[in-house]
Design a protein around this motif. Structure first.
Motif, PDB file in Angstrom:
ATOM      1  N   VAL A  96       4.426   9.617  -2.466  1.00  0.00           N
ATOM      2  CA  VAL A  96       4.275   8.331  -3.144  1.00  0.00           C
ATOM      3  C   VAL A  96       3.184   8.431  -4.206  1.00  0.00           C
ATOM      4  N   SER A  97       2.067   9.051  -3.846  1.00  0.00           N
ATOM      5  CA  SER A  97       0.962   9.197  -4.809  1.00  0.00           C
ATOM      6  C   SER A  97       1.403  10.014  -6.021  1.00  0.00           C
ATOM      7  N   ARG A  98       2.141  11.092  -5.783  1.00  0.00           N
ATOM      8  CA  ARG A  98       2.595  11.931  -6.908  1.00  0.00           C
ATOM      9  C   ARG A  98       3.564  11.160  -7.802  1.00  0.00           C
ATOM     10  N   THR A  99       4.438  10.377  -7.202  1.00  0.00           N
ATOM     11  CA  THR A  99       5.420   9.635  -7.998  1.00  0.00           C
ATOM     12  C   THR A  99       4.740   8.571  -8.844  1.00  0.00           C
ATOM     13  N   ILE A 100       3.788   7.864  -8.283  1.00  0.00           N
ATOM     14  CA  ILE A 100       3.054   6.858  -9.064  1.00  0.00           C
ATOM     15  C   ILE A 100       2.272   7.537 -10.186  1.00  0.00           C
ATOM     16  N   ALA A 101       1.694   8.672  -9.895  1.00  0.00           N
ATOM     17  CA  ALA A 101       0.972   9.411 -10.939  1.00  0.00           C
ATOM     18  C   ALA A 101       1.935   9.828 -12.049  1.00  0.00           C
ATOM     19  N   GLY A 102       3.133  10.236 -11.669  1.00  0.00           N
ATOM     20  CA  GLY A 102       4.129  10.601 -12.671  1.00  0.00           C
ATOM     21  C   GLY A 102       4.522   9.412 -13.532  1.00  0.00           C
ATOM     22  N   LEU A 103       4.637   8.238 -12.925  1.00  0.00           N
ATOM     23  CA  LEU A 103       4.963   7.025 -13.691  1.00  0.00           C
ATOM     24  C   LEU A 103       3.847   6.706 -14.672  1.00  0.00           C
ATOM     25  N   GLU A 104       2.612   6.784 -14.208  1.00  0.00           N
ATOM     26  CA  GLU A 104       1.478   6.465 -15.085  1.00  0.00           C
ATOM     27  C   GLU A 104       1.364   7.477 -16.223  1.00  0.00           C
ATOM     28  N   GLN A 105       1.687   8.724 -15.934  1.00  0.00           N
ATOM     29  CA  GLN A 105       1.675   9.731 -17.000  1.00  0.00           C
ATOM     30  C   GLN A 105       2.775   9.439 -18.020  1.00  0.00           C
ATOM     31  N   ALA A 106       3.946   9.040 -17.516  1.00  0.00           N
ATOM     32  CA  ALA A 106       5.054   8.740 -18.428  1.00  0.00           C
ATOM     33  C   ALA A 106       4.742   7.542 -19.303  1.00  0.00           C
ATOM     34  N   LEU A 107       4.075   6.533 -18.736  1.00  0.00           N
ATOM     35  CA  LEU A 107       3.742   5.320 -19.488  1.00  0.00           C
ATOM     36  C   LEU A 107       2.464   5.471 -20.305  1.00  0.00           C
ATOM     37  N   GLY A 108       1.626   6.411 -19.918  1.00  0.00           N
ATOM     38  CA  GLY A 108       0.348   6.582 -20.603  1.00  0.00           C
ATOM     39  C   GLY A 108      -0.642   5.490 -20.263  1.00  0.00           C
ATOM     40  N   ALA A 109      -0.495   4.918 -19.084  1.00  0.00           N
ATOM     41  CA  ALA A 109      -1.401   3.835 -18.679  1.00  0.00           C
ATOM     42  C   ALA A 109      -1.351   3.681 -17.168  1.00  0.00           C
ATOM     43  N   VAL A 136      -0.872   1.748 -13.749  1.00  0.00           N
ATOM     44  CA  VAL A 136      -0.080   0.596 -13.317  1.00  0.00           C
ATOM     45  C   VAL A 136      -0.652  -0.024 -12.049  1.00  0.00           C
ATOM     46  N   LEU A 137      -1.538   0.730 -11.340  1.00  0.00           N
ATOM     47  CA  LEU A 137      -2.129   0.229 -10.099  1.00  0.00           C
ATOM     48  C   LEU A 137      -3.636   0.437 -10.113  1.00  0.00           C
ATOM     49  N   ARG A 138      -4.338  -0.522  -9.498  1.00  0.00           N
ATOM     50  CA  ARG A 138      -5.764  -0.376  -9.246  1.00  0.00           C
ATOM     51  C   ARG A 138      -5.928  -0.085  -7.763  1.00  0.00           C
ATOM     52  N   ARG A 139      -6.522   1.048  -7.462  1.00  0.00           N
ATOM     53  CA  ARG A 139      -6.672   1.453  -6.076  1.00  0.00           C
ATOM     54  C   ARG A 139      -8.144   1.433  -5.678  1.00  0.00           C
ATOM     55  N   GLU A 171      -7.767  -2.106  -1.038  1.00  0.00           N
ATOM     56  CA  GLU A 171      -6.470  -2.654  -1.438  1.00  0.00           C
ATOM     57  C   GLU A 171      -5.893  -1.890  -2.630  1.00  0.00           C
ATOM     58  N   VAL A 172      -4.610  -2.161  -2.843  1.00  0.00           N
ATOM     59  CA  VAL A 172      -3.908  -1.663  -4.022  1.00  0.00           C
ATOM     60  C   VAL A 172      -3.366  -2.878  -4.755  1.00  0.00           C
ATOM     61  N   ALA A 173      -3.666  -2.983  -6.046  1.00  0.00           N
ATOM     62  CA  ALA A 173      -3.234  -4.141  -6.827  1.00  0.00           C
ATOM     63  C   ALA A 173      -2.685  -3.669  -8.164  1.00  0.00           C
ATOM     64  N   LEU A 174      -1.866  -4.511  -8.774  1.00  0.00           N
ATOM     65  CA  LEU A 174      -1.319  -4.191 -10.087  1.00  0.00           C
ATOM     66  C   LEU A 174      -2.398  -4.260 -11.151  1.00  0.00           C
ATOM     67  N   GLY A 232       0.812  -1.209   0.000  1.00  0.00           N
ATOM     68  CA  GLY A 232       0.000   0.000   0.000  1.00  0.00           C
ATOM     69  C   GLY A 232       0.841   1.252   0.000  1.00  0.00           C
ATOM     70  N   PHE A 233       0.157   2.398  -0.168  1.00  0.00           N
ATOM     71  CA  PHE A 233       0.850   3.684  -0.263  1.00  0.00           C
ATOM     72  C   PHE A 233       1.425   4.105   1.085  1.00  0.00           C
ATOM     73  N   THR A 234       0.654   3.887   2.154  1.00  0.00           N
ATOM     74  CA  THR A 234       1.115   4.294   3.485  1.00  0.00           C
ATOM     75  C   THR A 234       2.360   3.525   3.890  1.00  0.00           C
ATOM     76  N   GLN A 235       2.326   2.223   3.666  1.00  0.00           N
ATOM     77  CA  GLN A 235       3.468   1.379   4.022  1.00  0.00           C
ATOM     78  C   GLN A 235       4.685   1.708   3.149  1.00  0.00           C
ATOM     79  N   ALA A 236       4.442   1.952   1.860  1.00  0.00           N
ATOM     80  CA  ALA A 236       5.546   2.300   0.958  1.00  0.00           C
ATOM     81  C   ALA A 236       6.188   3.615   1.381  1.00  0.00           C
ATOM     82  N   ALA A 237       5.379   4.589   1.793  1.00  0.00           N
ATOM     83  CA  ALA A 237       5.894   5.877   2.241  1.00  0.00           C
ATOM     84  C   ALA A 237       6.822   5.690   3.442  1.00  0.00           C
ATOM     85  N   ALA A 238       6.404   4.841   4.390  1.00  0.00           N
ATOM     86  CA  ALA A 238       7.249   4.581   5.562  1.00  0.00           C
ATOM     87  C   ALA A 238       8.548   3.903   5.155  1.00  0.00           C
TER      88      ALA A 238
END
Length: 284
Positions: A35-48, A50-53, A57-60, A20-26
């Motif tokens: 963490v949320s901004r970085t994942i958003a940046g990755l999804e913007q870079a890929l154009g898709a 990468v996570l279902r929130r 839960e959070v899943a690929l 999860g995001f909270t655990q990843a941040a720790a």
């Protein structure tokens, strides 16, 4: 498409591994918002996505499932690269072709350990003309041949007398020392790539009859021990390469061997001045 950065992939791996995001941040030592901004940046870079929130839960996503393996490899390789650089910074690798610093090698290593705790001085044998320097294997090289490559800087650190090397049963083995004229009429083993012996060392009336080409110090010693040739080398070889069947004798009228340290002109190693001073003091 924006560029995918290592921090994007590191964050994705952390979210997946930590659940999860909270655990990843720790785990990463950042805020959950980062963490949320970085994942958003990755999804913007890929154009898709990468996570279902969801709230539970959070899943690929399908795209994330295809990406995660690549992300792990990039993160692992990046960490390995950083470790390699860190380890290299903690050691100075000194290349040599035949005999390092001869009788001064251990003295220099021990004093370096006292003066530079945690920064090891490592000697690496490499039978190349620049003792591994041009190949990127070492930071500094001990050279006993002249250097004409302007990519390198050099400093003279000392000189060493020359020694003859002969088989134990050879007539010269009974002498306390020899002269250049004692090589007249004999075959001399020569390593043309890394050795210090050339035909120019002898006066015209005392030149050896022939030379025998060898590749490196081990083959040189083997040929001499078998009585197939005699050799001439620096004192350092006599100190560092005793061999059953081979006797070393000083050559009292031969020019000494100049010993230099060499390094990349545009990339001098850390604590180079300390190393130069230490080696010069050892040679005295």
């Amino acid at each position: 498409m924006n560029a995918v950065e290592v921090r994007h992939l590191r964050t994705l791996v952390a979210v997946v591994d930590e659940g999860g995001f909270t655990q990843a941040a720790a785990s990463l030592g950042v805020s959950q918002a980062a963490v949320s901004r970085t994942i958003a940046g990755l999804e913007q870079a890929l154009g898709a996505r990468v996570l279902r929130r969801t709230t539970r839960e959070v899943a690929l996503s399908p795209v994330g499932s295809r990406v995660i393996g690549h992300a792990r490899r990039v993160v692992e390789e990046t960490a390995a690269m950083v470790r390699a650089v860190s380890e290299a910074a903690a050691a100075v690798r000194v290349g040599y072709a035949w005999a390092a610093l001869g009788r001064h090698t251990t003295t220099v290593q021990r004093q370096w350990a006292v003066d530079h705790a945690g920064a090891e001085l490592v000697f690496v044998q490499s039978n190349t003309p620049t003792a591994g320097l041009s190949e990127g294997l070492v930071d500094v090289a001990v050279l006993r041949r002249s250097v004409t490559d302007d990519r390198f800087d050099t400093a003279l650190v000392g000189v060493e007398p020359r020694f003859a090397a002969v088989a134990t049963g050879h007539a010269l083995a009974r002498r306390r020392n020899v002269t250049l004229h004692d090589f007249a009429g004999r075959t001399v083993a020569v390593d043309g790539r890394t050795g210090t012996t050339t035909e120019q060392l002898w006066p015209a009336d005392a030149a050896p009859t022939a030379t025998r080409s060898v590749d490196g110090v081990d083959e040189w010693l083997t040929v001499i021990a078998a009585g197939q040739a005699v050799g001439m080398t620096s004192e350092a070889t006599a100190r560092q390469h005793p061999r059953p069947g081979v006797i070393y004798r000083p050559v009292r009228d031969a020019q000494p061997v100049a010993v230099r340290l060499a390094w990349w002109r545009d990339s001098p190693p850390p604590a180079l001045s300390d190393l130069l001073q230490l080696v010069c003091r050892a040679y005295g």
